[in-house]
Design an enzyme around this catalytic site. Structure first.
Site, PDB file in Angstrom:
ATOM      1  N   CYS A 334       8.725   5.068  66.483  1.00  0.00           N
ATOM      2  CA  CYS A 334       8.316   5.980  65.416  1.00  0.00           C
ATOM      3  C   CYS A 334       8.641   7.464  65.656  1.00  0.00           C
ATOM      4  O   CYS A 334       9.168   8.106  64.750  1.00  0.00           O
ATOM      5  CB  CYS A 334       6.852   5.782  65.032  1.00  0.00           C
ATOM      6  N   ARG A 363       8.034  -1.395  77.566  1.00  0.00           N
ATOM      7  CA  ARG A 363       6.596  -1.250  77.771  1.00  0.00           C
ATOM      8  C   ARG A 363       6.237  -1.854  79.113  1.00  0.00           C
ATOM      9  O   ARG A 363       6.658  -2.980  79.413  1.00  0.00           O
ATOM     10  CB  ARG A 363       5.817  -1.984  76.674  1.00  0.00           C
ATOM     11  N   GLN A 381      12.584  -4.188  68.644  1.00  0.00           N
ATOM     12  CA  GLN A 381      11.759  -4.359  67.451  1.00  0.00           C
ATOM     13  C   GLN A 381      12.635  -4.239  66.220  1.00  0.00           C
ATOM     14  O   GLN A 381      13.494  -3.364  66.158  1.00  0.00           O
ATOM     15  CB  GLN A 381      10.689  -3.271  67.391  1.00  0.00           C
ATOM     16  N   ASP A 383      12.228  -2.785  63.543  1.00  0.00           N
ATOM     17  CA  ASP A 383      11.271  -1.795  63.076  1.00  0.00           C
ATOM     18  C   ASP A 383      11.703  -1.176  61.747  1.00  0.00           C
ATOM     19  O   ASP A 383      12.872  -1.238  61.384  1.00  0.00           O
ATOM     20  CB  ASP A 383      11.202  -0.685  64.134  1.00  0.00           C
ATOM     21  N   HIS A 385      10.318   2.442  59.275  1.00  0.00           N
ATOM     22  CA  HIS A 385       9.312   3.433  58.931  1.00  0.00           C
ATOM     23  C   HIS A 385       9.531   3.828  57.490  1.00  0.00           C
ATOM     24  O   HIS A 385      10.633   4.203  57.118  1.00  0.00           O
ATOM     25  CB  HIS A 385       9.405   4.614  59.890  1.00  0.00           C
ATOM     26  N   LYS A 464      -3.863  -2.375  60.653  1.00  0.00           N
ATOM     27  CA  LYS A 464      -2.634  -3.157  60.497  1.00  0.00           C
ATOM     28  C   LYS A 464      -2.879  -4.547  59.951  1.00  0.00           C
ATOM     29  O   LYS A 464      -3.968  -5.097  60.074  1.00  0.00           O
ATOM     30  CB  LYS A 464      -1.905  -3.255  61.842  1.00  0.00           C
ATOM     31  N   HIS A 510       4.526   1.757  59.406  1.00  0.00           N
ATOM     32  CA  HIS A 510       5.344   1.202  60.489  1.00  0.00           C
ATOM     33  C   HIS A 510       5.311  -0.294  60.253  1.00  0.00           C
ATOM     34  O   HIS A 510       4.244  -0.841  60.032  1.00  0.00           O
ATOM     35  CB  HIS A 510       4.736   1.431  61.868  1.00  0.00           C
TER      36      HIS A 510
END
Length: 637
Positions: A334, A363, A381, A383, A385, A464, A510
């Site tokens: 992000c 991570r 990911q 991902d 946004h 979420k 997200h």
RNA sequence: GCCGGCGUAGCUCAAUCGGCAGAGCAACGGAAUCGUAAUCCGUAGGUUGUCUGUUCAACUCAGAUCGCCGGCUCCA
């Protein structure tokens, strides 16, 4: 004798004598129901079968076929296990022994951890207990009496539990000479347990907290029929057979190495699969109005301080130094996406702005949680946004749900949804959280999707929605997530220019759909047992010449297939056709083309389908046309 | 990170009480050129995860360490 009216679950009513037990009522309803009866419900409250009904009530008899009945059955088995453990290991202290989704466990505080041999002994003892058909006896006593009882026996865990119970009366259950603090209800007697197995022992913290003592947990499962236990054990075997860690290596998809624990290596076949997934993903996202971006993996510490990750996520992050300056390896995409947004001045006309990124994040996960591709320390990911006005929230969330649904369906997955609310380490005001949570709920309600709420399990920047995939063995995997965020836009001072020319704060979503490409590939491997659908198979067609002299023909047709974008391999090994077929079957390649003198002479190929066998011969052109159609359809069979 | 179990050839697994580390598959070489799930013969392959210790002698016993597996906690 006076009568009472009972209402059954099908809505029918009948009159019975007052003071009959649930078990006796079951006999009156149906003799086979009485045989299967585990416990019952009186006005929605679960009761033992010997509970006497004295007034007009709604009655339900629970059997193993209902979730509630199964739970009681498992719970009773855990008491039997605890009884057996008490007999064999007199010094143990008892913690808790609940039923779980698949079976039950009991946590014990013992001097020495249990060994697999101990499990066998316990199983043996349990069999004896079951054979003796001990009744489960319900005992009701005052809280004070209960405290005295457990204090005498130095059952420190039970005392801790008791202290939290505010009821005046406490129920205990007795099987043989084992008496446990328990709300019940239970099976009428131990003989009802027809089949059970103790599955594993593991350490588990008291009350799930690392700060507490580690206890020994024994997991088990039980059934009302032996055949069901056999089915269950077969399912476990099947899951083992599909293990993506083994299949992934055998099929040349990925490998793991001591030199990079938790960091998967993708092999050529795995990359083919991965690229197909990415291509498909890109196409779907383009269709849904997303732009794609790519942001760096290493970014300055100052960015992570600004985003709040430094305070909220540091434990999971990796760090490095560049020219004496502190940097972090990104654990999320992000902040990078936000920097892209900030490069331009945005008009309300551009919103919603959907920015997708296949972002590689790192991570630091605890070593003990790593597991093949399912749990790694670096993953990609899928991902995105989405920057939007507050009014656009609901529609955007619905849009993401639609896209998610479409993508999951393509792979043949069903799914369930969970909503997670404000956690303890949250940023932002109560008000913002409430508003965000409500938008998610409304979108779900309007889509008529049922969901489960997880109190306090949201991300630190917002609530979420999580999507859990169900695979063909009935297991579920967390993949997609939609997280609403009012906080990052604030922290990074994001804005757009409104209709009247003023700066306004956008809201962010997200979201991921596949979740992590790596995990998703792991799920695909297990779901299909390595036998991928044609359209994602790394090799779609294997060419098998009958004898060496047919190799040349094989190379010719291989070229034609390649020209049609079909992924093809030719088998050049000097073996009999049976061996070549066996090899291709083990490689789980969807189609084999076999050709010998006959096919070469007539320009044919003999088609063999994985798992199905010989389909007869056809002209190559026809095969190419058919297989292209099948690939196009993205059929999952 | 914590608890328990396990590390032997690329893979699957043997090796009695501490006494020269072995088999199948795969790989490689050769013969056979074969019609829908394993042709035959041969060759090579190992610092028994790593380090330290006990011992005349360690795959085997002890300690440390790394990794893997099953859980706990955490999670895409």
């Amino acid at each position: 004798m006076s009568k009472i009216r009972i209402t059954l679950i099908d809505g029918s009513e009948r009159e019975v004598e007052k003071g009959l037990s649930l078990g006796e009522i079951a006999k009156k309803i149906n003799i086979s129901l009485a045989k299967e009866a585990i416990a019952g419900k009186v006005n929605e409250i679960k009761k033992d079968l010997n509970f006497k009904v004295n007034e007009n009530s709604k009655i339900e008899i629970l059997t193993f076929s209902s979730e509630e009945g199964k739970e009681i059955f498992h719970h009773s088995t855990s008491h039997v296990m605890a009884f057996a453990v008490k007999e064999l290991f007199p010094g143990v202290k008892f913690a808790i022994g609940p039923a779980i989704k698949d079976g039950f466990y009991y946590d014990f505080d013992v001097e020495k951890p249990f060994t697999p041999e101990d499990l066998k002994l316990i199983e043996q003892k349990m069999k004896e207990i079951i054979k003796k058909d001990f009744p489960f006896k319900r005992i009701e006593i005052s809280k004070e009496e209960a405290l005295n009882f457990f204090q005498e026996r130095k059952e420190i865990y039970k005392i801790e539990l008791l202290k939290e119970i505010t009821d005046q009366y406490i129920t205990l259950y007795q099987v043989g000479n084992f008496i446990d603090l328990c709300r019940g209800p239970h099976l009428p007697s131990t003989g009802k347990i027809k089949a059970f197995k103790l599955l594993s022992v593991a350490g588990a913290y008291w009350r799930g907290s690392e700060k507490n003592k580690m206890l020994q947990r024994i997991y088990g499962i039980s059934f009302d029929q032996t055949s069901k236990l056999e089915d269950y054990l077969r399912l476990i075997e099947e899951a083992k057979r599909r293990d993506h860690r083994k299949l992934g290596l055998d099929l040349g998809i990925f490998s793991m190495h001591d030199e990079g624990v938790g960091f998967p290596f993708f092999h050529p076949k795995g990359m083919v699969l991965r690229n197909i997934l990415e291509d498909y993903w890109r196409k779907e996202h383009q269709k849904s109005g997303y732009w794609e971006v790519k942001t760096p993996i290493i970014l300055s510490k100052s960015l992570w301080i600004q985003s709040g990750h430094w305070d909220h996520y540091k434990e999971n992050m990796y760090f490095t130094k560049i020219d004496e300056e502190d940097y972090a390896i990104k654990p999320m995409n992000c902040p990078g996406g936000i920097l892209v947004y900030k490069c331009n001045l945005h008009s309300y006309r551009e919103l919603p702005l959907r920015m997708a990124e296949l972002g590689l994040v790192h991570r630091h996960e605890l070593s003990g949680v790593l597991h093949g591709l399912f749990r790694v320390r670096c993953f990609t990911q899928d991902d995105a946004h989405i920057f939007m006005t507050p009014e656009q929230i609901k529609e955007e969330i619905k849009g993401v749900i639609n896209l998610t649904d479409r993508i999951y369906r393509t792979f043949g997955f069903s799914y369930r949804v969970e909503l997670s609310t404000k956690p303890e380490n949250a940023m932002g005001s109560e008000e913002i959280w409430e508003k965000a949570t409500k938008s998610l709920e409304e979108a779900l309600k309007e889509k008529e999707i049922s969901y489960k709420v997880n109190q306090g399990e949201g991300a630190f920047y917002g609530p979420k929605i999580d999507f859990h995939l169900n695979d063909c063995l009935g297991r579920s995997w967390q993949c997609g997530t939609i997280q609403l965020d009012f906080i990052m836009p604030e922290k990074f001072d994001l804005f757009y220019i409104s209709k009247i020319g003023e700066k306004e704060r956008p809201v962010m979503i997200h979201r991921t759909i596949l979740g992590s490409l790596e995990r998703f590939i792991g799920i695909l491997i297990e779901n299909y047992a390595g036998a991928f659908p044609l359209w994602i198979s790394p090799v779609q067609v294997k060419l098998l010449p009958i004898a060496d002299r047919h190799l040349e023909y094989g190379k010719k047709i291989g070229k034609k297939l390649e020209e049609n974008n079909i992924r093809v391999e030719i088998e050049e090994i000097n073996e009999k056709i049976g061996a070549k077929i066996r090899k291709a079957e083990l490689e789980k390649i969807p189609y084999m083309l076999i050709f010998g003198d006959k096919e070469v002479a007539e320009g044919l190929v003999s088609i063999r389908k994985r798992g199905k066998g010989d389909l007869g011969s056809t002209r190559l052109e026809q095969f190419i046309e058919d297989i292209k159609g099948e690939i196009e359809k993205q059929s999952i069979f």
